[in-house]
Every structure is written in structure tokens, then in C-alpha cells.
Write a protein that holds these residues in place. Structure first.
Motif, PDB file in Angstrom:
ATOM      1  N   GLY A 181     -17.905 -16.441 -56.007  1.00 43.87           N
ATOM      2  CA  GLY A 181     -18.701 -16.378 -54.849  1.00 43.87           C
ATOM      3  C   GLY A 181     -18.411 -16.779 -53.633  1.00 43.87           C
ATOM      4  O   GLY A 181     -19.374 -16.938 -53.057  1.00 43.87           O
ATOM      5  N   VAL A 182     -16.968 -17.084 -53.442  1.00 40.50           N
ATOM      6  CA  VAL A 182     -16.521 -17.866 -52.225  1.00 40.50           C
ATOM      7  C   VAL A 182     -15.775 -17.027 -51.409  1.00 40.50           C
ATOM      8  O   VAL A 182     -15.155 -16.019 -51.743  1.00 40.50           O
ATOM      9  CB  VAL A 182     -16.084 -19.184 -52.433  1.00 40.50           C
ATOM     10  CG1 VAL A 182     -16.810 -20.082 -53.365  1.00 40.50           C
ATOM     11  CG2 VAL A 182     -14.755 -18.937 -53.312  1.00 40.50           C
ATOM     12  N   ASP A 183     -15.855 -17.072 -49.973  1.00 37.12           N
ATOM     13  CA  ASP A 183     -14.858 -16.609 -49.272  1.00 37.12           C
ATOM     14  C   ASP A 183     -13.463 -16.838 -49.652  1.00 37.12           C
ATOM     15  O   ASP A 183     -12.978 -18.064 -49.968  1.00 37.12           O
ATOM     16  CB  ASP A 183     -15.084 -16.739 -47.794  1.00 37.12           C
ATOM     17  CG  ASP A 183     -14.486 -16.296 -46.928  1.00 37.12           C
ATOM     18  OD1 ASP A 183     -13.049 -16.706 -46.454  1.00 37.12           O
ATOM     19  OD2 ASP A 183     -14.743 -14.935 -46.497  1.00 37.12           O
ATOM     20  N   PRO A 184     -12.311 -15.727 -49.470  1.00 41.37           N
ATOM     21  CA  PRO A 184     -11.282 -16.151 -49.991  1.00 41.37           C
ATOM     22  C   PRO A 184     -10.423 -17.184 -49.233  1.00 41.37           C
ATOM     23  O   PRO A 184      -9.887 -17.841 -49.842  1.00 41.37           O
ATOM     24  CB  PRO A 184     -10.509 -14.716 -49.869  1.00 41.37           C
ATOM     25  CG  PRO A 184     -11.498 -13.642 -49.990  1.00 41.37           C
ATOM     26  CD  PRO A 184     -12.786 -14.400 -49.293  1.00 41.37           C
ATOM     27  N   SER A 185     -10.881 -17.053 -48.070  1.00 37.96           N
ATOM     28  CA  SER A 185     -10.173 -18.315 -46.973  1.00 37.96           C
ATOM     29  C   SER A 185     -10.747 -19.796 -47.598  1.00 37.96           C
ATOM     30  O   SER A 185     -10.021 -20.756 -47.772  1.00 37.96           O
ATOM     31  CB  SER A 185     -10.477 -18.147 -45.793  1.00 37.96           C
ATOM     32  OG  SER A 185     -11.847 -18.397 -45.298  1.00 37.96           O
ATOM     33  N   MET A 186     -12.050 -19.775 -48.061  1.00 30.91           N
ATOM     34  CA  MET A 186     -12.411 -20.993 -48.693  1.00 30.91           C
ATOM     35  C   MET A 186     -11.696 -21.560 -49.996  1.00 30.91           C
ATOM     36  O   MET A 186     -11.177 -22.576 -50.277  1.00 30.91           O
ATOM     37  CB  MET A 186     -13.855 -21.067 -48.827  1.00 30.91           C
ATOM     38  CG  MET A 186     -14.594 -21.077 -47.686  1.00 30.91           C
ATOM     39  SD  MET A 186     -16.355 -21.059 -47.955  1.00 30.91           S
ATOM     40  CE  MET A 186     -16.712 -22.711 -48.605  1.00 30.91           C
ATOM     41  N   LEU A 187     -11.423 -20.314 -50.759  1.00 31.44           N
ATOM     42  CA  LEU A 187     -10.794 -20.646 -51.953  1.00 31.44           C
ATOM     43  C   LEU A 187      -9.386 -21.305 -51.689  1.00 31.44           C
ATOM     44  O   LEU A 187      -8.878 -22.124 -52.182  1.00 31.44           O
ATOM     45  CB  LEU A 187     -10.671 -19.318 -52.777  1.00 31.44           C
ATOM     46  CG  LEU A 187      -9.925 -19.443 -54.342  1.00 31.44           C
ATOM     47  CD1 LEU A 187     -10.617 -20.595 -55.028  1.00 31.44           C
ATOM     48  CD2 LEU A 187      -9.868 -17.969 -54.873  1.00 31.44           C
ATOM     49  N   VAL A 188      -8.721 -20.406 -50.773  1.00 33.13           N
ATOM     50  CA  VAL A 188      -7.387 -21.090 -50.316  1.00 33.13           C
ATOM     51  C   VAL A 188      -7.298 -22.319 -49.916  1.00 33.13           C
ATOM     52  O   VAL A 188      -6.438 -23.155 -50.827  1.00 33.13           O
ATOM     53  CB  VAL A 188      -6.697 -20.101 -49.279  1.00 33.13           C
ATOM     54  CG1 VAL A 188      -5.506 -20.796 -48.565  1.00 33.13           C
ATOM     55  CG2 VAL A 188      -6.363 -18.606 -49.576  1.00 33.13           C
TER      56      VAL A 188
END
Length: 153
Positions: free
Chosen positions: A56-63
Motif C-alpha cells: 500500500g505504498v507509492d512505487p517511488s517510496m518502495l524504490v
């Protein structure tokens, strides 16, 4: 005083969250990073996009989280041989050992937190919390991850 189960649950959750955070931080890792590793340990290798959705996180945060986990040797990304545009994320053996250690620390915190409950009460509590979680809806973890607050560990 009027009964307020939601308020009691919120206060108890704050206490439990602080104890879990302490258990995680004792291993030199942030809650959101531990959450990523726990999901990978549970699910196995998974696509980066699917992992972002699961968390449930933004893909850029996951990166950013994955960059830190890779730098620490706890996870690794590789191109999907079937689709070179897609990244596969996998927990490393070191990450797996860390998750085991974190779970041991959390188990100690839980033993202390729930020491006043017998096994049957603890089982009922767990079942009720699962029901609340599955029927009450879950907000996105984006805000919690940026503040490093307890998430759904």
C-alpha cells in the motif's frame, strides 16, 4: 464513564506499536523496511509493482526502501527474464535471518504485553483483531511509512 472500545483499542495499539517499533529498531532497521522484508519472507520473490500494491505504498517510496535494503544486503532486485521492464524483488539469506531475529524480538514484546491474558483470551483477542482489520478497511500505509510509525507488522 461511557465505554469506548475504539479508544481503548487505539491506546492499546499505541503501546503495542511502540513495543514493536523498539523490537524492530533493536536490529537497526526501520519499521517500513522490516515490513517489506516480512512480506518478501512470506510471499517469496515478487514483482516490484505487486509488492508496492501489497504494501500500500507509492512505487517511488518502495524504490527508496529497496535501495536501502539492497545496500544493506537484505534484499535484491533483478530483471524479470520474461519481461526486461519488470523487476523481481527477493529477500536475501541475510534478510531472512534478520526477519527471524525481528520476529523473536516481537515475540518477546508480545509475551510481556499479553502476560495478563491466558491462552484462550489471547486466541479470542487475536480473532477479534483479525475481524476488525478485515471488516474495518485499511488506510494506505504511505503516511505511516514516511513518519516511520507502526504499520501492519
Amino acid at each position: 464513564m461511557e465505554k469506548r472500545p475504539g479508544l481503548a483499542l487505539a491506546f492499546a495499539g499505541q503501546i503495542a506499536g511502540m513495543r514493536v517499533q523498539e523490537a524492530v529498531r533493536a536490529h537497526g532497521i526501520k519499521n517500513n523496511q522490516a515490513h517489506v522484508l516480512m512480506v518478501l519472507a512470506d510471499q517469496g520473490a515478487t514483482g516490484q509493482q505487486a509488492l508496492a500494491q501489497t504494501l500500500g505504498v507509492d512505487p517511488s517510496m518502495l524504490v527508496a526502501m529497496l535501495n536501502d535494503l539492497e545496500d544493506a544486503g537484505l534484499a535484491e532486485r533483478r530483471r524479470d527474464p520474461a519481461d526486461r521492464r519488470r523487476h523481481i524483488v527477493e529477500i536475501s539469506p541475510r534478510g531472512t535471518r534478520l526477519v527471524t531475529d525481528i520476529y523473536d524480538g516481537i515475540a518477546s514484546a508480545e509475551a510481556e504485553l499479553f502476560s495478563a491474558l491466558d491462552a484462550d483470551e489471547l486466541d479470542v483477542l487475536h480473532k477479534m483483531l483479525i475481524r476488525i482489520r478485515t471488516t474495518g478497511g485499511e488506510p494506505s500505509c504511505d503516511a505511516a511509512d514516511t513518519a516511520d510509525t507502526p504499520d501492519s507488522l
